[in-house]
Design an enzyme around this catalytic site. Structure first.
Site, mmCIF file in Angstrom:
data_model
loop_
_atom_site.group_PDB
_atom_site.id
_atom_site.type_symbol
_atom_site.label_atom_id
_atom_site.label_comp_id
_atom_site.label_asym_id
_atom_site.label_seq_id
_atom_site.Cartn_x
_atom_site.Cartn_y
_atom_site.Cartn_z
ATOM 1 N N GLY A 63 -3.493 -5.705 12.433
ATOM 2 C CA GLY A 63 -3.236 -4.966 11.200
ATOM 3 C C GLY A 63 -1.876 -4.301 11.225
ATOM 4 N N SER A 64 -1.801 -3.161 10.576
ATOM 5 C CA SER A 64 -0.516 -2.496 10.377
ATOM 6 C C SER A 64 -0.036 -1.787 11.637
ATOM 7 C CB SER A 64 -0.647 -1.457 9.261
ATOM 8 O OG SER A 64 -1.424 -0.357 9.718
ATOM 9 N N LYS A 97 -15.589 -3.371 14.042
ATOM 10 C CA LYS A 97 -15.289 -2.443 12.957
ATOM 11 C C LYS A 97 -14.796 -3.283 11.778
ATOM 12 C CE LYS A 97 -12.798 0.586 10.517
ATOM 13 N NZ LYS A 97 -12.027 0.074 9.338
ATOM 14 N N CYS A 140 0.986 -12.171 9.215
ATOM 15 C CA CYS A 140 1.756 -11.470 10.263
ATOM 16 C C CYS A 140 3.018 -12.243 10.600
ATOM 17 C CB CYS A 140 0.981 -11.342 11.573
ATOM 18 S SG CYS A 140 -0.738 -11.030 11.429
ATOM 19 N N GLU A 184 -2.259 -6.142 17.601
ATOM 20 C CA GLU A 184 -1.271 -7.102 17.076
ATOM 21 C C GLU A 184 -0.888 -6.559 15.718
ATOM 22 O OE1 GLU A 184 0.071 -9.133 14.518
ATOM 23 O OE2 GLU A 184 -1.519 -10.630 14.618
ATOM 24 N N HIS A 226 -13.368 -4.591 8.122
ATOM 25 C CA HIS A 226 -12.288 -4.187 7.221
ATOM 26 C C HIS A 226 -12.882 -3.941 5.832
ATOM 27 C CE1 HIS A 226 -8.633 -4.058 4.912
ATOM 28 N NE2 HIS A 226 -7.986 -3.884 6.048
#
Lengths: 495, 495
Positions: free
Chosen positions: B209-210, B154, B270, B233, B156
């Site tokens: 990601g978030s 998928k 991150c 993560e 971004h």
């Protein structure tokens, strides 16, 4: 036939247990691995020593025969000691050392040292069908303690007196071996179990039992503000597939073996084979042998009345299904339950996947005739997650590799010309599988690899040796296997 | 500044992708491991060869400097090749062979052989902040392909053109290397992502990601009729703790290093350190160096307008909090964003854990003064799940072991006298941690151990060698490390 009922753990008692487990976690994690191995051995010794006093309540509360229970206790203490060996060998720590490397392609690599640490307090939900091996002192307890996690054990109401006594023996043995207070405690009652698995101090859960119970707890663990791993082993149908050659050569032997496997322990095993697929042309021969064998089985009591009722409830929509022909209708009397044998065709099974492929925990099995290999493979594809799948075949038969290819996607253990009941406690055992067999397809709940469920890796970067855990020191004081600079290294054999 | 928008994948297109992945799973799982290693190397070669044409859209779409992007591409192709080495070495298969043993304590042990097989199709959700290393050809893709799982990627929306081109290169390289059709495909749009992760053919998911996005997808994966592993993560605050001795000895150096770390990549890592704990008596010195350093930083564009807005939204309740004193208020102009520096005390932070310890993805950090070691340890306990935690200290300082003891419970990687940004791709790397850093504390998303997330063990019992996978044969034709009868064995070194 029931004995003392266990008073549910109160909120205040649970709070004390959770607090104790949380406080024990850090000292337990800091112990040398050899000390934890010693804890397990002392628990095993204490249980062996108490064998006589444990067998009596086990027999009374589970209705299982004494010989079976004695064997199960042997298995239980062996399992504890085997995890002691796992700790001593040390590979489970996954020690990996990357020395600094200026020219590493992704940029200068610092000194990095990785090892696995215990997750923290674990709630273990005991099962009823193995009052020793999957209960208070069972495999999940052994694996979690071996990993260095405090265990909060939610007892099964099916054997309260045995649970209580086993818990006392474990607690006393751990205390006398020097384990931190709070390393192990019992809790009772569904509410306490739910409250424990949703408590922030708990870091993982393990369960053996029904799909309904396992899923409900998995959902609670996953819906927490901070989700935690929940390892539920929920049983399966464990289909057995007999190829044309095997049916032609050994129908009688296979039918006898099958009969023993599906009626063992009154059908109360997660690995009970629930479906026997045989070629249509051979089904009558299988039927004759199975029917006469089933008819000779004596009634035997199931574990408890609740489980017997659940068995009846699950059986009814299957045995009464339009596509099913009952061959032997089992009965329940004061002496116990006799096995039920049903028959259908693969064509009907494919058409009525539900309810016919649902697990029915107890002494029942369905004999299924398939018309050709195409239909057999189609039937195989009905299954999505099984603890085991079994093939009876002849070497060199063309269908055999195809069957294994399909089955290995669907089951944790593939058995050739044998039976799924009897789960060996060893290094290579895989007792797991895709959902609905378990909620964690990447893990096993039996065998030495079960320890991996309760470990979490941590990497130390450029950390001085004074602060490093012993397992990560250059000189390898624990004498364990390690991966150094990408290469696996074995320690010198110990004297 | 935005480029072409990617048309969302339609339901019909998604169906074709899912069908292709499901069909590819079995042939991919059946390939010899060496072939899969070759796939990864050919993908890496193709990406390296296309470097010039990839850097241009990467730069344009991400606003990241060319040098950084070139380094990231090196990292990405190195990572693919490193997983090729992992496959060749073969330890990841976890081959375990228990020969038959009549006298095994739990009863005669059959021949049992265990190895890991690929889980099946995996949906990987790409991140925006590493358009190469955590995107289409990133670590999750490499690990899942290495495990033998088809990947549904998928994309971004932050770098659509780069994603498309990278996907084409991967697909072409896989095809030319002989990988099954359907081994890799791109999908676009949130709806397609949600539909993919809830599709029965998909067996696992991975995400970077978030916290909001990762948790939403984890919840979907866990609430499926058949839950699947979902490895999210989600970043963290990555606190840095400076001890009294380190502050006394190296305040200036530490402040400069910290400044570089929290502003690197415009704070879009991150592992960006979000909090710097220093002794109260030294905080003014840290403040002077940091403020003058921050003031000299040039504005740099963030990855995209959406992310910049999210940064502003997350920053506002923190920078405007009553307990916070803004030292430098960053600005957004046409040239980009300048860093923000805030200050508070540990006492206030403990009192206002929320919002002050929330991750704020972008160029901001908080300088925190602690009054004594007691308060420092209390502040440490605010954190529950971090990718990293860093200590700047002096060897022999009494507080240091205490800090490590507390931090190792809370973080995946512990750093001594260094910085959390810069995640080396190696064997010992641990890029993970307890929730909310990830949804899977027992795993890593960077480094060779990341492959374990996509493997499922299967045990073959008494199975004839004609049907066994090559990895399980007695003669060890793959020349891989194995555990035989409980003992780890290394193969002869290869010529």
């Amino acid at each position: 036939m029931t004995t003392t009922e266990q008073t549910p753990t109160s909120a205040a008692e649970l709070e004390a247990v959770l607090d104790g487990a949380a406080r024990a976690a850090e000292p337990l994690a800091h112990l040398r691995p050899a000390q934890r191995a010693e804890f397990l051995r002392q628990v095993a010794d204490a249980l062996d020593k108490a064998g006589e006093e444990l067998i009596e309540p086990a027999r009374r509360e589970s209705h299982l025969p004494e010989s079976r229970l004695r064997g199960e206790l042997v298995r239980t203490t062996f399992q504890l000691r085997l995890f002691g060996d796992v700790i001593d060998e040390g590979a489970y720590l996954g020690v990996t050392i990357d020395p600094p490397e200026k020219d590493w392609p992704t940029g200068a690599r610092p000194d990095m040292r990785r090892m696995s640490l215990p997750l923290g307090p674990v709630v273990v939900f005991a099962a009823s069908n193995f009052p020793f091996a999957f209960s208070v002192a069972g495999g999940d307890t052994a694996a979690a303690l071996a990993a260095g996690c405090p265990v909060i054990l939610k007892t099964h109401p099916g054997h309260p007196e045995l649970s209580q006594r086993t818990g006392e023996i474990i607690t006393a043995a751990l205390a006398s071996a020097g384990a931190p207070h709070g390393t192990f405690a019992l809790i009772h009652g569904e509410e306490a179990g739910r409250d424990a698995i949703t408590d922030p101090r708990v870091r993982a859960g393990a369960f053996t039992g029904s799909a309904r119970g396992g899923r409900a707890l998995f959902d609670l663990a996953s819906a927490r503000p901070d989700p935690i791993p929940f390892y539920a082993e929920m049983g399966s149908v464990n289909p057995v597939f007999v190829t044309p050659d095997a049916a032609a050569e050994r129908a009688e032997d296979i039918a006898h073996g099958y009969l023993d496997s599906f009626t063992a322990g009154v059908g109360q095993f997660c690995t009970k084979p629930g479906l026997l697929f045989v070629p249509s042309e051979a089904i009558d021969a299988f039927e004759r042998t199975l029917v006469s064998g089933v008819a000779q089985r004596a009634a035997a009591p199931m574990l408890n009345a609740g489980l017997e009722q659940a068995f009846r409830d699950a059986l009814e929509p299957i045995s009464g299904h339009e596509s099913i022909r009952p061959l032997v209708s089992g009965d329940s009397t004061e002496d116990g339950t006799t096995p039920t044998l049903l028959r259908t065709s693969a064509e009907e099974l494919i058409r009525h996947r539900e309810p016919l492929t649902q697990e029915c925990f107890g002494p029942v099995s369905i004999l299924v005739g398939y018309s050709d290999e195409q239909e057999l493979l189609e039937a195989v594809r009905l299954f999505t997650g099984e603890l085991t799948s079994t093939v009876h075949g002849a070497e060199g038969e063309a269908i055999v590799p195809e069957l294994f290819t399909e089955l290995r996607k669907r089951a944790g253990r593939l058995i050739w010309n044998g039976w799924p009941t009897g789960v060996s406690v060893s290094h290579a055992m895989q007792h797991g599988g895709p959902y609905p067999a378990t909620t964690a397809p990447t893990h096993t709940s039996v065998g030495t690899a079960a320890i991996e469920r309760f470990l979490r890796p941590v990497c130390y970067q450029n950390t001085p040796s004074a602060v490093l855990p012993e397992a990560l020191l250059d000189e390898n004081p624990l004498g364990i296997p390690r991966r150094v600079n990408g290469h696996l290294e074995l320690p010198e054999p110990r004297s």
